[in-house]
Design a protein around this motif. Structure first.
Motif: not given
Length: 383
Positions: A198-205, A357-367
């Motif tokens: 769910w973390g990966v899915v949320g970051s992709v969203m 926001t898109s760049f932040l989502g990429g960082v969250l994806y790594v996390v």
């Protein structure tokens, strides 16, 4: 006994000395001076050597020595950092070179550029194979056929990504390309039956929402360019999924896969160039291009191979987490380069918010991927 000389004898002696001094050869004087300077230099070197010999042990003893374990860790960290920086710099440079050719020199023939990159890649791989820099088993028809599905996806990825890069500004191209992970998640779920956390899915969203906001306020919006970028994302996702399958089936390394993909795609691009008139237009406009254009063109062709080597070196040196982090740093460097080199058209504050926001989502994806990896390791330990 004391002896005294008469004045006549003394004057005669002085005259003889003066005559001897005046008759001295100038070459002998120069030779004596050179010899004197040589002696001074030798003495100086001898003193410096003695001082260095006495100082070096003191400096060596004053520098703290790391234990063998920490020294190995530092060496491994330096090697990992070099691999990541190598990939980041080459990836950003290649994108900037390609965009410079399209925007600054109004070069529209994407097919010709890709043909040149593939041709140079094949030549370099052939040269490395002949000099035994890389170990390959030579051309095999069975491997060539096995790589055809991957080669087709590689062909479509190159065509769509080059057209998308040409018809969109670099900031939006970088933002749109970040949505590739969405297509990867979908294909992994369908083909590999792999379920994302769910973390990966949320970051992709978050990535997707930021991309939608930035696209809505993009003043240089191009429908054709956007469609090509999303098709590039889809074909890239297919390529990433197929490359795992092909590597497992053929046991080829990255250089072998690159070799067969380039061999398969080059005839397709030549036929495409003949059908769309790219080769004919290049022959007509060939004399109009400046010398600086050809410098960027050669660099872009060369980096077409170097980018694959940097990806190979980064993936074989670093962990998956380091690769994801380096990809995010690459996106940030590319974003800064886009604003600095190409001066995108003035846009609203919401466009910048969407990009951020898109760049932040990429960082969250790594996390999220890091958390996912830790959970997998914990489950393996329990087993």
């Amino acid at each position: 006994m004391w002896s005294f000389h008469s004045p006549a004898r003394v004057s005669t002696r002085h005259k003889s000395q003066e005559t001897c001094f005046l008759s001295k050869d100038p070459m002998d004087s120069e030779l004596e001076s050179v010899t004197f300077l040589g002696n001074i230099k030798r003495q100086t070197r001898r003193v410096l050597r003695k001082g260095a010999a006495s100082l070096f042990p003191y400096l060596q003893s004053s520098v703290p020595k790391l234990p063998t374990k920490y020294g190995a860790l530092v060496a491994c960290a330096v090697k990992s950092l070099i691999a990541a920086l190598y990939y980041i710099s080459v990836s950003v440079s290649l994108t900037v070179f390609n965009k410079s050719i399209f925007q600054n020199y109004d070069f529209q023939e994407t097919t010709v550029l890709v043909c040149s990159q593939l041709s140079l890649t094949i030549l370099i791989l052939f040269g490395l194979q002949r000099t035994e820099r890389i170990s390959t088993s030579g051309f095999q028809w069975e491997l060539f056929v096995a790589c055809l599905p991957l080669s087709l996806s590689y062909y479509l990825m190159l065509v769509t990504s080059m057209i998308g890069l040409r018809d969109t500004n670099l900031v939006m191209y970088n933002t749109l390309r970040r949505t590739t992970v969405l297509f990867v998640l979908i294909l992994e779920r369908i083909i590999l039956r792999k379920k994302a956390s769910w973390g990966v899915v949320g970051s992709v969203m978050v990535i997707l929402s930021g991309t939608i906001i930035a696209s809505f306020y993009d003043v240089s919006f191009s429908t054709y360019g956007y469609v090509m970028v999303f098709l590039a994302n889809l074909t890239t996702a297919v390529y990433l999924v197929l490359i795992r399958y092909t590597r497992d089936e053929t046991k080829l390394d990255n250089f072998g896969i690159l070799y067969y993909c380039s061999l398969s795609c080059l005839p397709l691009f030549v036929v495409t160039g003949l059908l769309d008139g790219s080769l004919r237009r290049l022959s007509l406009h060939f004399p109009q291009y400046q010398f600086s254009f050809w410098i960027f063109f050669i660099l872009a062709c060369s980096f077409g191979f170097v980018i694959n080597h940097s990806i190979y070196y980064n993936t074989t040196t670093n962990s998956a987490l380091t690769q994801n982090i380096s990809a995010q740093v690459k996106d940030l460097a590319l974003l800064i380069s886009s604003y600095y080199f190409f001066h995108p058209q003035k846009s609203s504050i919401w466009s910048h918010v969407g990009v951020a926001t898109s760049f932040l989502g990429g960082v969250l994806y790594v996390v999220a991927k890091l958390v996912e990896m830790k959970r997998a390791l914990l489950q393996d330990d329990k087993l």
